[in-house]
Design a protein around this motif. Structure first.
Motif, PDB file in Angstrom:
ATOM      1  N   ILE A 132       0.846  -1.202   0.000  1.00  0.00           N
ATOM      2  CA  ILE A 132       0.000   0.000   0.000  1.00  0.00           C
ATOM      3  C   ILE A 132       0.877   1.247   0.000  1.00  0.00           C
ATOM      4  N   PRO A 133       0.645   2.202  -0.914  1.00  0.00           N
ATOM      5  CA  PRO A 133       1.454   3.434  -0.953  1.00  0.00           C
ATOM      6  C   PRO A 133       1.322   4.237   0.334  1.00  0.00           C
ATOM      7  N   GLU A 134       2.355   5.017   0.649  1.00  0.00           N
ATOM      8  CA  GLU A 134       2.357   5.806   1.878  1.00  0.00           C
ATOM      9  C   GLU A 134       1.297   6.899   1.868  1.00  0.00           C
ATOM     10  N   ASP A 135       0.860   7.309   0.685  1.00  0.00           N
ATOM     11  CA  ASP A 135      -0.133   8.383   0.617  1.00  0.00           C
ATOM     12  C   ASP A 135      -1.569   7.850   0.720  1.00  0.00           C
ATOM     13  N   GLN A 136      -1.725   6.606   1.173  1.00  0.00           N
ATOM     14  CA  GLN A 136      -3.047   6.009   1.374  1.00  0.00           C
ATOM     15  C   GLN A 136      -3.211   5.572   2.838  1.00  0.00           C
ATOM     16  N   PRO A 137      -3.196   6.544   3.771  1.00  0.00           N
ATOM     17  CA  PRO A 137      -3.259   6.169   5.195  1.00  0.00           C
ATOM     18  C   PRO A 137      -4.562   5.482   5.581  1.00  0.00           C
ATOM     19  N   MET A 138      -5.669   5.846   4.927  1.00  0.00           N
ATOM     20  CA  MET A 138      -6.950   5.234   5.266  1.00  0.00           C
ATOM     21  C   MET A 138      -6.958   3.739   4.951  1.00  0.00           C
ATOM     22  N   VAL A 139      -6.435   3.388   3.776  1.00  0.00           N
ATOM     23  CA  VAL A 139      -6.372   1.975   3.376  1.00  0.00           C
ATOM     24  C   VAL A 139      -5.470   1.196   4.332  1.00  0.00           C
ATOM     25  N   THR A 140      -4.328   1.796   4.648  1.00  0.00           N
ATOM     26  CA  THR A 140      -3.394   1.140   5.565  1.00  0.00           C
ATOM     27  C   THR A 140      -4.025   0.913   6.937  1.00  0.00           C
ATOM     28  N   THR A 141      -4.749   1.929   7.442  1.00  0.00           N
ATOM     29  CA  THR A 141      -5.367   1.812   8.750  1.00  0.00           C
ATOM     30  C   THR A 141      -6.466   0.745   8.760  1.00  0.00           C
ATOM     31  N   VAL A 142      -7.252   0.680   7.682  1.00  0.00           N
ATOM     32  CA  VAL A 142      -8.309  -0.331   7.590  1.00  0.00           C
ATOM     33  C   VAL A 142      -7.702  -1.736   7.595  1.00  0.00           C
ATOM     34  N   LEU A 143      -6.652  -1.926   6.805  1.00  0.00           N
ATOM     35  CA  LEU A 143      -5.987  -3.229   6.768  1.00  0.00           C
ATOM     36  C   LEU A 143      -5.370  -3.572   8.124  1.00  0.00           C
ATOM     37  N   ALA A 144      -4.751  -2.562   8.750  1.00  0.00           N
ATOM     38  CA  ALA A 144      -4.150  -2.801  10.068  1.00  0.00           C
ATOM     39  C   ALA A 144      -5.220  -3.181  11.093  1.00  0.00           C
ATOM     40  N   THR A 145      -6.404  -2.570  10.970  1.00  0.00           N
ATOM     41  CA  THR A 145      -7.503  -2.904  11.874  1.00  0.00           C
ATOM     42  C   THR A 145      -7.962  -4.343  11.668  1.00  0.00           C
ATOM     43  N   ILE A 146      -8.007  -4.784  10.410  1.00  0.00           N
ATOM     44  CA  ILE A 146      -8.362  -6.180  10.117  1.00  0.00           C
ATOM     45  C   ILE A 146      -7.309  -7.118  10.703  1.00  0.00           C
ATOM     46  N   GLY A 147      -6.046  -6.731  10.533  1.00  0.00           N
ATOM     47  CA  GLY A 147      -4.970  -7.537  11.097  1.00  0.00           C
ATOM     48  C   GLY A 147      -5.048  -7.600  12.609  1.00  0.00           C
ATOM     49  N   LYS A 148      -5.382  -6.461  13.242  1.00  0.00           N
ATOM     50  CA  LYS A 148      -5.533  -6.432  14.696  1.00  0.00           C
ATOM     51  C   LYS A 148      -6.710  -7.319  15.126  1.00  0.00           C
ATOM     52  N   PHE A 149      -7.770  -7.320  14.328  1.00  0.00           N
ATOM     53  CA  PHE A 149      -8.928  -8.184  14.594  1.00  0.00           C
ATOM     54  C   PHE A 149      -8.500  -9.649  14.638  1.00  0.00           C
ATOM     55  N   ALA A 150      -7.788 -10.085  13.604  1.00  0.00           N
ATOM     56  CA  ALA A 150      -7.365 -11.489  13.530  1.00  0.00           C
ATOM     57  C   ALA A 150      -6.359 -11.822  14.627  1.00  0.00           C
ATOM     58  N   ALA A 151      -5.417 -10.896  14.881  1.00  0.00           N
ATOM     59  CA  ALA A 151      -4.407 -11.146  15.905  1.00  0.00           C
ATOM     60  C   ALA A 151      -5.035 -11.228  17.295  1.00  0.00           C
ATOM     61  N   SER A 152      -6.035 -10.381  17.553  1.00  0.00           N
ATOM     62  CA  SER A 152      -6.711 -10.395  18.857  1.00  0.00           C
ATOM     63  C   SER A 152      -7.457 -11.709  19.060  1.00  0.00           C
ATOM     64  N   ALA A 153      -8.204 -12.123  18.029  1.00  0.00           N
ATOM     65  CA  ALA A 153      -8.936 -13.389  18.121  1.00  0.00           C
ATOM     66  C   ALA A 153      -7.975 -14.561  18.286  1.00  0.00           C
ATOM     67  N   SER A 154      -6.851 -14.496  17.587  1.00  0.00           N
ATOM     68  CA  SER A 154      -5.857 -15.562  17.681  1.00  0.00           C
ATOM     69  C   SER A 154      -5.237 -15.606  19.076  1.00  0.00           C
TER      70      SER A 154
END
Length: 548
Positions: A408-430
């Motif tokens: 993800i390009p650095e100028d797309q913070p919203m996309v990065t944050t959404v993906l990071a939130t999904i990753g946090k979701f999976a990591a928390s459940a795990s």
């Protein structure tokens, strides 16, 4: 262990006594969440520049802008350099104005910050320029404390009991948490944070074992994961607290002082009956079992209590048992790896909250909010698909999301944050799955030692996670590549573990490697009402088939 499983079914697997116990496990999770992530809000990005007040001795009537123009070089964008200054000279002001200064050096007299800036760790201890890495290093020191806590409190809980270790940990957390607000130096701050980290390990691990050993198999995931939901709520409260209290010392007091209210645990927190029996303290076990049965409005047949005896060959387990016995060695190595990679991706994403490009308070609020459905959804996953499949798939998902973020390009913070939130979701459940799964895999006599060992591996990852962020100075993709690859490997290894869904807990370290079909049959029988764990549906024989 003779009779204890049968008596616990008679007492009730999730009656009012167990529900009250779950409530007691929820309260410390709020303060645990605070200490885990509070430093993220104590080191805000603050404009700064070198202190060049030396020129005031030559030109006392200079304006601030004139002073900065004469003493600070500018970067490529035309802004004042934050970490360098022109070297002081013995010239008069006229010569400095006429010829200018050319030689530069690092800040030698400290830094200047905006006067209206609330006190923060960054401004009070100058965590900028050459000292900025101390922020990540101090996070690693805190994780080192969690590692030491797992090393100390895990075996200690198996030796002196669950209840004393919880009380000791709560006391240490309250005492040193408040003391942090009064530290005069940053190195003292790091030392106290290390002790708080140790107390966090003592609380989280021991509460897990205590709840696991009192609650029946069918309700165990829900009970354990409810405390994890409370941890997520604690993260959301942290976002609100830090937004309203910008002074880091006051924030530390606000988050730590309420811990002292938990001292009423001295009178109400029960000891684990399973642990008491493994230690041969039969009369104490009978007393606490009778109390639990009374609260649950159940009656234990006197003859059943008289059968409560520790088996003659049973003795306290040790950490060596985890490596001497083949079935426990396999579980220990794979679960330690799973905890390590899970912690790496979880803290890799959580501690990177300031670098996703959006408001830190909103991002933290989102990170806390997303954990609630992750933890609650984990209850259904564990009941529907079992422990092994859930653990493996969630680890794979969290790793794959981190790998996608790299592109993800650095100028797309919203996309990065959404993906990071999904990753946090999976990591928390795990992570929640790991807690339930690990507590069920290890026998009672070494359960806390086994959970402690796995927690130690997670704390090693916690120590490494902030340091991996420093590799971004070489290439921004390196940290996320590491955070993503590790859980993918860990998820694949989890396929080799046994399933424990619907199984009773094992108390001693004996056992062999039954075939996988035995587990399937046990699980299918639970579906027929034979092993549902709802008040006496499981035969003792299933105790022997919990582990490979």
């Amino acid at each position: 262990m003779s009779g204890i499983g049968e008596i616990l079914k008679t007492v009730g697997e999730f009656g009012p006594f167990q529900k009250w116990l779950v409530l007691l496990t929820l309260l410390p999770c709020l303060s645990v969440a605070f200490h885990q992530f509070c430093q993220l809000f104590m080191v805000p990005n603050v404009p700064h520049h070198c202190d060049t007040s030396w020129i005031r001795a030559i030109g006392p009537n200079l304006t601030e802008e004139e002073q900065l123009n004469l003493t600070l070089p500018r970067d490529a964008d035309g802004a004042y350099e934050q970490c360098s200054m022109y070297s002081p000279v013995d010239w008069d002001l006229g010569s400095i104005v006429a010829y200018g200064l050319n030689d530069t050096e690092k800040c030698s007299s400290g830094w200047v910050y905006p006067p209206a800036q609330p006190p923060s760790l960054l401004t009070e201890f100058d965590l900028v320029c050459d000292r900025k890495d101390l922020n990540d290093i101090s996070q690693s020191i805190y994780m080192m404390g969690m590692f030491l806590g797992a090393l100390i409190f895990g075996p200690l809980s198996d030796r002196i009991g669950r209840r004393p270790v919880i009380l000791i940990s709560i006391f240490l957390q309250g005492l040193f948490g408040v003391a942090i607000a009064f530290v005069p130096h940053f190195y003292v701050y790091m030392a106290f944070r290390c002790v708080v980290g140790a107390s966090v390990s003592g609380i989280t691990m021991t509460i897990l074992s205590l709840a696991t050993e009192w609650i029946g198999a069918s309700s165990r995931p829900m009970a354990v994961l409810m405390s994890h939901c409370c941890f997520a709520i604690g993260q959301m409260i942290l976002a609100g607290l830090s937004y309203g209290i910008r002074n880091w010392r006051l924030l530390e007091i606000a988050g730590s002082a309420p811990t002292f209210a938990l001292f009423f645990y001295i009178w109400v927190l029960p000891e684990s009956a399973r642990w008491l029996v493994t230690q041969g303290r039969i009369e104490e076990a009978k007393k606490v079992l009778k109390k639990a049965a009374s609260i649950n409005k159940r009656t234990i047949p006197p003859g059943l209590l008289e059968q409560l005896k520790p088996e003659t060959q049973t003795k306290s387990g040790s950490i060596l048992d985890l490596f001497r016995k083949k079935h426990l060695l396999k579980v220990t190595l794979i679960m330690s790896c799973a905890w390590f990679v899970n912690s790496l991706v979880y803290y890799g994403l959580s501690l990177n909250v300031t670098n996703f490009g959006l408001d830190i308070y909103l991002t933290q609020l989102a990170f806390g909010a997303v954990e609630i459905p992750a933890r609650l959804g984990c209850i259904l996953l564990l009941q529907w698909f079992g422990r092994k499949k859930s653990q493996a798939v969630l680890l794979l998902l969290s790793g794959l999301v981190c790998l996608i973020i790299i592109g993800i390009p650095e100028d797309q913070p919203m996309v990065t944050t959404v993906l990071a939130t999904i990753g946090k979701f999976a990591a928390s459940a795990s992570f929640s799955t790991s807690y339930v799964y690990t507590a069920e895999l290890f026998p009672t006599v070494v359960r806390q030692t086994g959970v402690g060992l796995c927690s130690m591996s997670a704390r090693v990852a916690g120590i490494v996670a902030p340091l991996i962020r420093l590799l971004s100075q070489y290439h921004r993709a390196i940290p996320m590549a590491i955070y993503g690859t590790a859980p993918v490997v860990g998820g694949l290894l989890c396929v080799l573990l046994p399933e424990t869904r619907g199984m009773d807990l094992v108390d001693d370290t004996g056992g062999s490697h039954p075939k996988a079909e035995v587990h399937e049959n046990a699980n299918s029988s639970s579906g027929n009402g034979h092993g549902k764990g709802k008040g006496g549906g499981q035969d003792n024989e299933y105790t022997k088939t919990t582990y490979f």
